[in-house]
Design an enzyme around this catalytic site. Structure first.
Site, PDB file in Angstrom:
ATOM      1  N   ASN A  87       0.805  -1.210   0.000  1.00  0.00           N
ATOM      2  CA  ASN A  87       0.000   0.000   0.000  1.00  0.00           C
ATOM      3  C   ASN A  87       0.846   1.271   0.000  1.00  0.00           C
ATOM      4  O   ASN A  87       0.441   2.283  -0.567  1.00  0.00           O
ATOM      5  CB  ASN A  87      -0.925  -0.027   1.231  1.00  0.00           C
ATOM      6  CG  ASN A  87      -1.524   1.324   1.521  1.00  0.00           C
ATOM      7  OD1 ASN A  87      -2.419   1.782   0.825  1.00  0.00           O
ATOM      8  ND2 ASN A  87      -0.993   2.004   2.521  1.00  0.00           N
ATOM      9  N   TYR A 152       4.351   9.534 -10.821  1.00  0.00           N
ATOM     10  CA  TYR A 152       3.407   8.780  -9.988  1.00  0.00           C
ATOM     11  C   TYR A 152       2.571   7.839 -10.849  1.00  0.00           C
ATOM     12  O   TYR A 152       2.496   6.625 -10.591  1.00  0.00           O
ATOM     13  CB  TYR A 152       2.505   9.757  -9.221  1.00  0.00           C
ATOM     14  CG  TYR A 152       1.448   9.060  -8.401  1.00  0.00           C
ATOM     15  CD1 TYR A 152       1.777   8.462  -7.200  1.00  0.00           C
ATOM     16  CD2 TYR A 152       0.125   9.004  -8.844  1.00  0.00           C
ATOM     17  CE1 TYR A 152       0.812   7.813  -6.441  1.00  0.00           C
ATOM     18  CE2 TYR A 152      -0.842   8.351  -8.092  1.00  0.00           C
ATOM     19  CZ  TYR A 152      -0.497   7.767  -6.898  1.00  0.00           C
ATOM     20  OH  TYR A 152      -1.448   7.118  -6.164  1.00  0.00           O
ATOM     21  N   LYS A 156       2.473   3.682 -10.985  1.00  0.00           N
ATOM     22  CA  LYS A 156       1.249   2.924 -10.753  1.00  0.00           C
ATOM     23  C   LYS A 156       0.913   2.037 -11.955  1.00  0.00           C
ATOM     24  O   LYS A 156       0.377   0.933 -11.788  1.00  0.00           O
ATOM     25  CB  LYS A 156       0.091   3.868 -10.419  1.00  0.00           C
ATOM     26  CG  LYS A 156       0.246   4.539  -9.060  1.00  0.00           C
ATOM     27  CD  LYS A 156       0.411   3.503  -7.934  1.00  0.00           C
ATOM     28  CE  LYS A 156       0.532   4.125  -6.561  1.00  0.00           C
ATOM     29  NZ  LYS A 156       0.745   3.152  -5.495  1.00  0.00           N
TER      30      LYS A 156
END
Lengths: 264, 328
Positions: A87, A152, A156
């Site tokens: 996470n 980012y 991802k």
């Protein structure tokens, strides 16, 4: 024996909610987060009030050594890991030109290196506890081109892709891999504030961590491959497929202008 | 000794200003409207016209002050926009902290709210270490949470501060939005029928205003330079609250209970009508939700470290009713 779940980035936001969600489902926890982020207090609260066993490690996951420390700890304590929740993540900070090289490297380390290596290091343990599950917290940003979220979004996209491939590969070991791709989440107070200032439609896409975590954990238990939580978000994914690029550009730019000066 | 006090026209600020002044402390009260009838009057209270959103007015008022009491906040939950909450609670607090650091203030006492912790987890009393379990329920909670983060940032810069997380306050004093119990008592005194949602088993913590005022003074006088304390009183259900008020006021009021969800639907429809007629909503479904969650808490830490004492609910309520009978 009650199995354990390892959760990174567990002191706040979605990680904290997932920790509580799993504890409520009677699963012991190994929580990882940065020092001074309230992890001992959270661990103590869960241990006292939800009656599961909680271990915690305060580590900086931008340092590769931390990942080895996690696997050493788990192995020394002979904990049976049945769930791994990757996470922890570093969010975007601004335009590419303005990002420091150090920031980019630590973002890549936390968002890419750590989940990859941690999955690798805990794999034997997961296999031994099979059927086991890996939950990777990715983002809707892995599907869209977004200014200010370049690195980012790319990290991802990597995580979503890694999840897909591992899901295929680890089937024979009876380990499922789920990628969850949330849109905006009300995690830190600053993000809550920014989300609150967004337009009506975007605000409808924002989820609270306690809701997103339930969806994520359910998806993991159902061994789903990919989940985009929230009805509006799923509609956006569909609309994205049918809208021409120039309209999408116009819409994303309009929302980005609403963001106040980003806090450093 | 001199202190700066913000929020002097608010409930806690008003009472605190008078208490400090009667102890011989010179209180610099920063107020937006010096003509307001809520301005506390005492020879030791010096009024400074200004606003926590305005640097210059703060600097004039803070000069030579040993301590700062920051009780000002925007609390109007009926406001559907976040701007006023953010400007007053977050930016205003930052201005106060900034000036306090610049003018070498010994300690800032920051009045916050128990609601930054969220509801209680099951029937576990909220304590200072409780992590927040669910997301911020409204803009007030969010901006108070953000302002506490700012207070902590300024600690790292060397500014001493004590955060007081105050539960629901009641007692003698000017009626404001934040003083729900007083409004409830007035209703018991004046009305024949009270319509309430049927969730009366939900429990909250109630604290007597004089205890809150004392807690602020104890926080100032204490050797402890940094800390965070829950300032509360007794944990009481609405059932017990209503019964106690009814007995003490000898009210003949009929309390009519209506299904909780139905109340919310009615309020929602009423507010739609208000939007059409362009008047402000009296209450919103969100406000109702925030009123009917369990907020049990303990103030053991404040009792131990600040020597904080509490007045029993019965005693406090009697005094409040006497006061309200007198003013009405």
């Amino acid at each position: 024996m009650k199995p354990y779940a390892v959760i990174t980035g567990a002191s706040s936001g979605l990680g904290k909610s997932i920790a509580l969600e799993l504890a409520h489902r009677n699963i012991n926890l190994v929580l990882i987060a940065l020092p001074y982020s309230g992890l001992p207090e959270l661990s103590d609260f869960i241990r006292t009030n939800i009656q599961v066993d909680v271990h915690y490690l305060e580590l900086d996951l931008s340092d590769t050594k931390s990942t080895y420390q996690i696997s050493d700890y788990v192995n020394n304590k002979k904990l049976h890991i049945k769930y791994l929740v990757n996470n922890a993540g570093v969010l975007s900070k601004g335009f590419f030109t303005d990002l420091s090289d150090r920031f980019i490297l630590s973002q890549i380390a936390v968002n890419i290196t750590t989940p990859t290596l941690l999955t690798k290091l805990l794999l034997d343990n997961l296999k031994a506890s099979a059927p086991a599950s890996i939950l990777n917290i990715s983002s809707m940003a892995s599907f869209f081109a977004l200014p200010k979220k370049q690195v980012y979004g790319a990290t991802k996209a990597y995580l979503t892709s890694l999840s897909h491939s591992l899901n295929k590969e680890l089937k024979r070991d009876n380990i499922s891999v789920t990628a969850i791709c949330p849109g905006g989440l009300n995690t830190t107070s600053w993000l809550c504030y920014q989300n609150r200032c967004m337009g009506w439609l975007i605000r409808k896409t924002i989820l609270n961590p306690e809701d997103a975590s339930r969806i994520a954990v359910n998806a993991m238990f159902k061994k789903e491959k990919l989940v985009v939580p929230g009805v509006v978000n799923r509609c956006l994914m569909f609309v994205d497929k049918i809208l021409p690029d120039f309209i999408k550009d116009y819409l994303t730019n309009r929302e980005l202008k609403k963001l106040n000066v980003s806090k450093t | 000794m001199k202190v700066l006090l913000t929020g002097a026209t608010g409930y806690i600020g008003h009472e605190l200003a008078l208490a400090l002044a009667s102890k011989g402390i010179i209180v610099h009260a920063l107020v937006r409207d010096i003509e307001s009838e809520r301005v506390p009057k005492h020879k030791n209270i010096v009024l400074f016209k200004g606003d926590i959103c305005n640097h210059e007015s703060i600097e004039k008022a803070i000069d030579n002050c040993d301590y700062v009491f920051h009780t000002a906040a925007y609390t109007n939950l009926k406001d559907s926009r976040i701007d006023s909450f953010y400007n007053t609670n977050v930016l205003g607090t930052e201005n106060i902290l900034n000036a306090s650091l610049k003018f070498d203030v010994k300690k800032v006492i920051y009045t916050s709210t128990l609601s930054v912790f969220g509801p209680s987890y099951k029937d576990v009393f909220i304590s200072e270490n409780q992590p927040r379990i669910v997301s911020y329920a409204n803009d007030y909670e969010l901006t108070k949470g953000m302002s506490e983060e700012r207070v902590n940032e300024y600690r790292k810069k060397g500014l001493s501060s004590i955060i007081l997380n105050v539960s629901k306050v009641y007692g003698p004093g000017p009626g404001t939005y934040s003083n729900g119990v007083n409004r409830l008592i007035s209703m018991f005194l004046k009305k024949d029928v009270l319509i309430v949602p049927n969730k009366l088993e939900s429990e909250s913590n109630y604290v007597f205003i004089k205890d809150v005022v004392n807690a602020h003074i104890l926080a100032m006088e204490s050797d402890i330079s940094n800390g965070k304390y829950i300032i509360g009183g007794e944990n009481i259900s609405y059932n017990r609250l209503f019964n106690t008020i009814k007995t003490l006021t000898k009210s003949k009021i009929r309390v009519v209970k209506i299904n909780y969800d139905l109340v919310k639907v009615c309020v929602f429809i009423l507010n739609l009508l208000k939007v059409v007629s362009r008047s402000n909503p009296v209450v919103t479904p969100k406000v109702i939700d925030s009123l009917f969650v369990n907020r049990l808490s303990t103030s053991e830490k404040a009792k131990k470290e600040l020597h904080y004492k509490t007045t029993s609910f019965g005693v406090g309520l009697k005094e409040t009713i006497q006061y309200l009978n007198k003013v009405s």
